[in-house]
Design a protein around this motif. Structure first.
Motif, PDB file in Angstrom:
ATOM      1  N   TYR A 586      40.099  39.030  33.149  1.00  0.00           N
ATOM      2  CA  TYR A 586      40.006  39.564  34.506  1.00  0.00           C
ATOM      3  C   TYR A 586      38.971  38.785  35.313  1.00  0.00           C
ATOM      4  CZ  TYR A 586      42.399  43.543  32.400  1.00  0.00           C
ATOM      5  OH  TYR A 586      43.287  44.321  31.742  1.00  0.00           O
ATOM      6  N   ILE A 588      36.233  39.545  37.999  1.00  0.00           N
ATOM      7  CA  ILE A 588      35.478  40.683  38.548  1.00  0.00           C
ATOM      8  C   ILE A 588      34.728  40.229  39.790  1.00  0.00           C
ATOM      9  CG2 ILE A 588      33.707  42.399  38.101  1.00  0.00           C
ATOM     10  CD1 ILE A 588      34.385  42.117  35.123  1.00  0.00           C
ATOM     11  N   LYS A 636      37.278  51.320  36.834  1.00  0.00           N
ATOM     12  CA  LYS A 636      36.394  50.169  37.001  1.00  0.00           C
ATOM     13  C   LYS A 636      35.157  50.295  36.110  1.00  0.00           C
ATOM     14  CE  LYS A 636      38.003  49.480  41.717  1.00  0.00           C
ATOM     15  NZ  LYS A 636      37.667  49.364  43.152  1.00  0.00           N
ATOM     16  N   SER A 662      42.987  47.038  33.364  1.00  0.00           N
ATOM     17  CA  SER A 662      43.266  47.231  34.791  1.00  0.00           C
ATOM     18  C   SER A 662      44.659  46.712  35.083  1.00  0.00           C
ATOM     19  CB  SER A 662      42.237  46.493  35.644  1.00  0.00           C
ATOM     20  OG  SER A 662      42.563  46.601  37.013  1.00  0.00           O
ATOM     21  N   VAL A 667      39.440  42.585  39.730  1.00  0.00           N
ATOM     22  CA  VAL A 667      38.812  43.903  39.800  1.00  0.00           C
ATOM     23  C   VAL A 667      37.626  43.817  40.755  1.00  0.00           C
ATOM     24  CG1 VAL A 667      37.687  45.738  38.521  1.00  0.00           C
ATOM     25  CG2 VAL A 667      39.517  44.407  37.448  1.00  0.00           C
TER      26      VAL A 667
END
Length: 762
Positions: A586, A588, A636, A662, A667
């Motif tokens: 991911y 972030i 989150k 997620s 994210v």
């Protein structure tokens, strides 16, 4: 002739005998010059009975002419007889004879016949018809006795004598109009016809018009005394009864329509058979009874009055009300009703708890409130200045009822100018900005709005959240036009910093990419005085990768700007971090503070709140908010908190949530911080604003005194208020306090001879 004879004698003595013939001719000429011819005079024997006979003849002729029976009469003969009497100085006798003849004719024959006519309309028609005949006979008498008018009236010197034509008309007034029977009946017939017409009957307007014309012909005062005064009294009584009857059964719009129709009828009635001067008086009486006397009942009717019309947005009824009341003094209370209603509606908006919780909704409600009544002001009240003034006062009162209104407007604009606001088109956004400026105009404390707007603008610029720089600059331009350059200078400085920082970052990237590392960096260099930043007294400990990059940039910047000092504000930055979990990889997007915390877990399995504080340098609410955002937000929660719960204490422990997943690969972590200030922050902001006002007020006082040299206290207060009101509204107590401070600092002093006066000290 004596001088000529004397001259001739002197000349004769000086001449010799040869001049004898010349003197003889001179005496002959002198004799011819002095001879005068006198008119032939003969004795005229007057007939002793001529005057009496002629007067009797002319009286009979006058009566015949009054009856329009001119057959057998010779105008030349009658004129000659009148001429002869005037020559014999019998003008007064002739004038009295004419007066007696007209009086007898009118009183003995005409008046009685008129009084005996049956029927109201027939009576008025007969009265007017006989008057028309009388006017015709008056013209004939004028022609016959024109020599009497031209010669005798001028010689007599009696100002009370009228020409024969005017005398005949005056006698009509005295003998006919003033006849008690005719007068009473004329009044009752005319008023009765008018009353019947007001009640809806069809009447003979022509008869009324001819009678009023007759009265005007006699004299305007006759028209006023015999008709206008009585008709106005009747109008007052009639409409008083109508108003009292209808106000109890009609609602306000129905009553107003009735009043409008009645006034239109009265205007038409007046123009049809009354003098032009009567129209305004007649309408005034009708308005007074229908509207002025009923104004309080109409305006304050609980179920259909003006307030009900305003709430229901009944533009047509409000327009009719304004049209009817517009000719009256102060509009009979319409402005006051408007002010009180706006104040009431505004208070309900301000006190609504739902609006208190939602700043955007609060501002939208104020927009709708102002837009609705601005439309009513334009369409119903024709932008009447008195009503507009009351509306503006009410708007100002409502806009300043809630001390947080400037903050709410700034929050609303922050939402509308962000990239996330995709609902409004460019044209709609322009309307929103104009509405916002309309609300901003109403604020007394514009500097409070400036403070919040700068804070929100700074976050939009630093986080690249502004939807359009053009929109941002357009609104700043509107503020500048309204409040001047100094109001927006720091906002414009913020934009200049961002432009300069962009150029600086591009230049640094070229140097940094040739050095080492692959970290992508974007640095904003901000001017301390222009940005509303909370400077951290204790520095934040950045990860080693970031520290190294910061050092490189600092060396790069100082090499180009010697003597400057950079203070890193990690709390204002953002970072993108790549993270791998069991569920996948991911990206972030978080704040720099979030990044500092997350990077710790590359080298630590578990950390307590105190450990994180020691390693990052964050303390207090800032640290708690950061940890809550990373562990307590569902979906989150990159970190896991033990024990579970939203509250964070020093003993709580944190570790990476290995089960994190997620739906999206990117994210975004949001900071746990209220968009609105809490009470403590608000008090600090208010204190800061008050501190910022002090030098402005003092500088304005000094500037005023330097220009005026000597002023009394009230004048200083007025001048200072006028100059700073585009930023805030100082109280007289504040100004007085700063005057005392300036006296202590010896900028000004009190006049020793007059303690109420202040003198500027150079």
């Amino acid at each position: 002739r004596a001088r000529e004879r004397e001259r001739d004698g002197v000349v004769g003595r000086k001449r010799d005998a040869s001049g004898q013939a010349s003197r003889a001719r001179s005496r002959a000429a002198t004799t011819a010059t002095t001879t005068a011819l006198e008119p032939f005079r003969h004795r005229v024997d007057a007939d002793p009975s001529f005057v009496e006979t002629t007067l009797r003849t002319l009286r009979t002729a006058t009566t015949e002419l009054l009856n329009l029976s001119s057959e057998g009469l010779s105008y030349e003969e009658l004129y000659g007889k009148a001429y002869a009497l005037v020559l014999r100085k019998q003008g007064d006798a002739l004038y009295n004879t004419i007066s007696d003849a007209v009086t007898d004719h009118l009183c003995l024959h005409v008046a009685s016949k008129i009084a005996d006519v049956v029927g109201d309309v027939e009576f008025l028609k007969d009265l007017e018809t006989r008057f028309a005949r009388h006017r015709k006979s008056a013209q004939m008498l004028t022609d016959v006795f024109i020599y009497l008018d031209r010669v005798h009236l001028k010689r007599s010197g009696n100002a009370n004598l009228e020409p024969v034509g005017d005398l005949v008309i005056t006698l009509w007034r005295e003998c006919v109009v003033n006849n008690p029977r005719i007068r009473r009946r004329m009044h009752s017939c005319m008023l009765d016809l008018i009353r019947r017409e007001r009640d809806g009957e069809s009447v003979d307007r022509d008869a009324l018009q001819k009678v009023t014309s007759m009265l005007l012909t006699l004299h305007e005062s006759v028209y006023v005394d015999e008709f206008e005064v009585k008709m106005l009294d009747e109008t007052r009584s009639y409409y008083k009864a109508v108003a009292q009857k209808r106000i109890d059964i009609d609602d306000c719009p129905t009553f107003l329509r009735m009043a409008e129709a009645r006034l239109a009828q009265e205007k038409d009635r007046s123009e049809a058979y009354m003098a032009p001067r009567t129209t305004s008086l007649l309408l005034e009486q009708a308005r007074n009874q229908l509207l002025k006397e009923m104004s309080q009942s109409l305006l304050h009717n609980a179920t259909s009055g003006m307030v009900h019309m305003l709430r229901a947005n009944q533009i047509e009824n409000l327009r009719r009300m304004y049209s009817l009341f517009s000719t009256m003094d102060d509009l009979e209370g319409i402005p006051d009703v408007m002010f009180n209603h706006l104040k009431e509606i505004g208070k309900s908006i301000v006190n609504d708890l739902e609006n208190e919780k939602n700043p955007a909704q609060f501002v939208e409600e104020l927009f709708k409130f102002k837009e609705k009544y601005d439309t009513i002001l334009i369409e119903a009240f024709a932008n009447n200045r008195l009503i507009e003034s009351q509306c503006n006062q009410a708007y100002q009162l409502v806009a300043n009822l809630n001390p947080r209104s400037p903050e709410y407007l700034s929050l609303y604009l922050d939402h509308m100018l962000r990239k996330s606001s995709k609902d409004a088109s460019q044209s709609e956004l322009e309307i929103i900005l104009n509405r916002s400026m309309g609300l901003f105009h109403l604020f007394h404390e514009k500097d409070v709005f400036e403070n919040y707007y700068r804070q929100h603008l700074s976050k939009r610029l630093l986080n690249k959240r502004s939807a359009s720089d053009d929109n941002e600059l357009a609104f700043i331009g509107k503020l500048k036009d309204d409040c001047g350059f100094t109001f927006t200078s720091r906002m414009e400085g913020m934009f200049n910093d961002m432009l300069t920082s962009g150029d600086l970052t591009r230049e640094f990237e070229g140097v940094y990419s040739r050095g080492s590392g692959s970290m992508e960096v974007n640095v904003s260099v901000l001017t301390t005085g222009a940005w509303p930043l909370k400077v951290h007294k204790t520095p934040i400990n950045l990860p080693h990768e970031c520290e190294r990059t910061c050092k490189v940039f600092e060396n790069f910047y100082l090499s180009r700007h010697a003597g400057r000092k950079l203070t890193w504000q990690a709390n204002m930055g953002r970072a993108d971090i790549k993270a791998r979990f069991a569920s996948g990889e991911y990206e972030i997007s978080a704040s720099t503070l979030h990044m500092c915390v997350l990077m710790l877990f590359n080298t630590h399995e578990t950390l307590t709140t105190k450990d994180i504080s020691d390693l990052t340098g964050m303390i207090g609410d800032e640290l708690k908010g950061c940890l809550q955002a990373l562990s307590c937000v569902k979906g989150k929660n990159i970190l896991t908190k033990l024990p579970a719960g939203k509250d964070v204490s020093l003993g709580d422990s944190f570790q990476v949530n290995r089960d994190f997943s997620s739906k999206t690969t990117k994210v975004k972590i949001l900071s746990i911080s209220a968009k609105r200030e809490n009470d403590h922050e608000r008090s600090l902001t208010k204190s800061k604003i008050v501190d910022d006002r002090k030098p402005q007020i003092e500088a304005t006082i000094v500037r005023v005194m330097k220009a005026k040299k000597r002023l009394d206290h009230n004048s200083i207060v007025m001048e200072v208020t006028a100059q700073v009101r585009n930023r805030f509204m100082p109280t007289p107590a504040d100004i007085k306090k700063h005057i005392e401070t300036l006296i202590e600092r010896e900028y000004i002093e009190r006049d020793p001879s007059d303690r109420k006066m202040y003198v500027y000290l150079a």
